[in-house]
Scaffold this active site. Structure first.
Site, short mmCIF file in Angstrom:
data_model
loop_
_atom_site.label_atom_id
_atom_site.label_comp_id
_atom_site.label_asym_id
_atom_site.label_seq_id
_atom_site.Cartn_x
_atom_site.Cartn_y
_atom_site.Cartn_z
N GLU A 134 0.84 -1.20 0.00
CA GLU A 134 0.00 0.00 0.00
C GLU A 134 0.87 1.25 0.00
OE1 GLU A 134 -2.99 -0.10 3.08
OE2 GLU A 134 -3.02 -2.30 3.03
N GLY A 137 2.18 3.50 -4.95
CA GLY A 137 1.85 3.90 -6.31
C GLY A 137 1.74 2.75 -7.28
N VAL A 138 1.37 1.55 -6.80
CA VAL A 138 1.24 0.39 -7.69
C VAL A 138 -0.19 -0.15 -7.66
CG1 VAL A 138 3.67 -0.27 -7.67
CG2 VAL A 138 2.16 -1.10 -5.84
N SER A 139 -1.15 0.70 -7.40
CA SER A 139 -2.57 0.39 -7.57
C SER A 139 -3.09 -0.65 -6.58
CB SER A 139 -2.84 -0.09 -9.00
OG SER A 139 -2.27 0.77 -9.95
N SER A 140 -2.67 -0.57 -5.32
CA SER A 140 -3.17 -1.52 -4.33
C SER A 140 -4.67 -1.37 -4.14
CB SER A 140 -2.45 -1.30 -2.99
OG SER A 140 -2.66 0.02 -2.51
N SER A 141 -5.18 -0.14 -4.21
CA SER A 141 -6.62 0.06 -4.03
C SER A 141 -7.40 -0.54 -5.20
CB SER A 141 -6.94 1.55 -3.89
OG SER A 141 -6.54 2.27 -5.04
N ASP A 185 -5.95 2.07 -13.65
CA ASP A 185 -5.53 1.07 -12.67
C ASP A 185 -6.53 -0.08 -12.59
OD1 ASP A 185 -3.37 2.66 -12.18
OD2 ASP A 185 -4.09 3.44 -10.28
#
Length: 685
Positions: A134, A137-141, A185
């Site tokens: 989290e 900046g790797v789109s965890s959401s 994303d």
């Protein structure tokens, strides 16, 4: 590539990482729910059992948030059974920051209830196990949303197309979480494929096949250690500034379209009245701007809202701009993306204080972003404007900065349904407006080069020959198939075989100077030591000034490293890398850079130039910030194999020495949720 340009309609390229989020979901009849004690106590006070949502998330301790969350599913519905408004659930989660992450889960359930009429008669238990870090900046959401939405739909027999899945997840993040993200994303988490970049035209979400990553190259992600948050104020203010620019350009296009009738050939205009009137849908009441009002606006916003008059100094520019706008409108009419006015609303532009009447954009106080876009020029997407069109016709119309109150007074509401304008805030406008226009060009150029596999192979072959002459070693073994492949690409060898793609390299070289000036100005004004960029009050409406020739060598090296020879832009890999460097500089110019990500990009650049200086072929070629900026992860382009990996290890080691932080490195990729599907586990009695 593409990043924050997705909500402006840009082409984007994104690769799913190897890390994934998995969600397990189970439905329980109300009388067989296994409830936590505080849920049971709540139900006792309410008069009896009711369906509840219980969520457990692993790795909560890593981000200092609550590991569990629960809500009664009846709370997602009004007493009459209709789903509650999105803003009601958003307000609910703002009460407790520790459990606010539950909005990503419950938001998906509410979206399915509102958009697909799904009901929840049973209790639901959800277990979240995500290896996607989290705040990096790797789109965890997006990964969490897609996994929850997929599992919930499958458990309740709801069929969703891959595209629909992603768009519904974006709606949950925009309207429940309150993060004004684009859709790239969610689309990548849903439709991504291993070893490929997903090309997505964000108008709003059109997948254009796949772009296989050539075996000669590889992408890594290096975490800066600076937490990224797409809902942060910098990201939001840049998005607001972008939509401000969209409305300003739409107003300017209106004026060019209709005031141009007084100065261009009326006969020719009459014969093409249908195409020349192919403008945005007009509001019922036209807007009147007098010459006196133009002067007032010009004094306050640098001429951003001034009407265009056919004067000796503006005539040629106006004719070119009108032609460009009319051509674009005609194309949009053919594509069905813009409606046609049955007749021009009113009069010609004039002088001597005569009023100009042109169609208004209308009020964006209600409706959806896509509805607003139908009211705008260029289909409502800044990415549909070419860099040359923007510089020739519109750049001078866009002020450097505007306060929220100034914009609202001059233009009314902006055209974005997921952000609001704060009258007290000063917004950067010109840089956020220019970014998606130039970024779309960069991404298209990047794809064109990356898909030219024969060019990369020719360059690799030439590099082998060049390295053999230099005695540097030509190939390395491929552990997977026993074949050999080039260990490195030399600058001279990489330039071989470009053929028709030379023009793309030249175009990238031409754009490099302007982007370098922007990046250096930003570095000189604000420095690279801070972890976030602040918008400052610059002269509104002023043009960019060239970077001072007295800038220190240290300032230049902070962004670009030591001076590099022009030949570095000749090869396809060098051009790919330069496009990434330009994109990163543009992020920083928008105020979305950070000290950590800038440092990583600078280390990569220095590593590349040091190899050239030593007479060796570089192993790394480019780097840029990813996601929404303001920290997070830097994407790095390099050679596949041991040479590239060793170079990345060197970058990580140097970053650790300089900052004391050991970065997490992302490598490899995996399939998206649509390819994975879902597994249904049955208990046999």
């Amino acid at each position: 590539m593409g990043g924050i340009a997705d909500y402006s309609g840009s082409l984007v390229l994104q690769m799913p990482i190897a890390e994934a989020c998995h969600v397990a979901l189970q439905r329980h009849p109300v009388d067989k729910q296994h409830l936590w004690k505080h849920i049971q106590a709540r139900h006792d006070k309410l008069g009896g059992p009711r369906p509840a949502l219980s969520v457990v998330s692993y790795h909560a301790d890593d981000t200092n948030r609550a590991p569990t969350f629960d809500i009664d599913l009846d709370d997602l519905f009004e007493p009459d059974g209709t789903p509650i408004p999105y803003e009601s659930l958003r307000s609910y989660f703002k009460k407790d920051p520790a459990s606010s992450w539950g909005a990503y889960v419950a938001g998906c359930l509410l979206v399915l209830a509102r958009e697909k009429r799904l009901t929840y008669p049973d209790g639901i238990s959800i277990l979240v196990c995500s290896d996607v870090p989290e705040g990096k900046g790797v789109s965890s959401s997006a990964a969490l949303e897609v996994a929850v939405m997929s599992a919930t739909a499958a458990a309740h027999g709801v069929r969703l197309t891959e595209r629909e899945l992603a768009l519904l997840c974006q709606k949950a993040e925009n309207l429940v979480v309150g993060a004004p993200c684009g859709v790239m994303d969610q689309m990548t988490a849903a439709l991504g494929d291993a070893g490929q970049l997903l090309p997505l035209l964000c108008q709003p979400a059109e997948v254009q096949g796949g772009v296989p990553i050539p075996p000669q190259v590889r992408f890594w992600g290096i975490d800066s250690g600076i937490r990224h948050h797409v809902g942060g104020s910098d990201y939001k203010s840049v998005r607001v500034g972008t939509f401000m620019g969209l409305k300003i350009i739409s107003e300017a296009a209106h004026k060019l379209q209709f005031s141009g009738r007084s100065s261009l050939d009326r006969a020719a205009s009459a014969t093409r009245s249908t195409s020349s009137a192919a403008v945005l849908t007009a509001a019922a009441t036209p807007v009147h701007i007098s010459q006196a009002a133009d002067s007032r606006q010009g004094s306050r916003s640098g001429g951003a809202a001034a009407a265009v008059r056919d004067t000796p100094t503006h005539g040629d520019q106006q004719r070119n701009a009108v032609a460009a706008v009319q051509q674009q409108y005609a194309h949009q009419q053919q594509m069905g993306t813009v409606s046609v006015l049955e007749s021009p609303v009113a009069s010609a532009a004039g002088s001597g204080g005569q009023a100009i009447t042109y169609p208004a954009l209308g009020d964006s106080a209600s409706g959806t972003t896509e509805h607003y876009r139908l009211k705008c020029a260029f289909g409502g997407y800044l990415a549909n404007i070419s860099p040359s069109q923007y510089q020739d016709a519109f750049e001078s119309q866009v002020p450097s900065h505007l306060t929220g109150s100034e914009f609202l007074e001059l233009y009314g509401p902006h055209l974005d349904s997921v952000t609001s304008i704060d009258p007290s805030v000063q917004y950067a406008v010109r840089e956020p407006t220019a970014h998606p226009i130039h970024e779309n060009f960069r991404v298209n150029s990047f794809r064109a080069l990356l898909t030219a596999a024969d060019v990369l192979c020719d360059a690799a072959t030439a590099a082998v020959a060049e390295d053999s002459k230099c005695g540097l070693g030509a190939t390395e073994a491929n552990s997977e198939d026993g074949s050999t492949r080039p260990a490195a690409l030399s600058t001279a060898g990489a330039a071989t075989g470009l053929g028709s793609l030379t023009a793309a390299a030249v175009a990238a070289a031409d754009a490099a100077t302007a982007m370098e000036q922007l990046a250096l100005q930003h570095a000189a004004a604000e420095g690279l030591s801070s972890t976030s960029q602040q918008h400052t009050a610059a002269g509104r409406g002023s043009h960019r000034t060239p970077f001072s020739s007295n800038a220190s060598q240290q300032q230049r090296e902070q962004i670009h490293g030591p001076a590099q020879p022009p030949a570095a832009l000749l090869g396809p890999l060098e051009t790919l890398g330069e496009l990434m460097f330009q994109s990163h500089a543009s992020y920083s110019a928008c105020g979305l850079g950070s000290g950590g990500t800038n440092r990583l990009v600078n280390i990569v650049r220095k590593h590349m130039l040091a190899a050239r200086g030593a007479g060796k072929a570089p192993a790394l070629y480019g780097a840029k910030i990813t996601g929404g900026g303001c920290g997070g992860t830097v994407c790095v382009l390099g050679l596949a194999g041991s040479a590239g990996q060793a170079a990345v290890d060197d970058v990580v080691k140097q970053y650790q020495q300089e900052t004391g932080y050991t970065p997490f490195v992302f490598g490899g990729s995996s399939i998206g949720a649509a390819r994975f599907g879902h597994l249904r586990l049955l208990r046999w009695k």
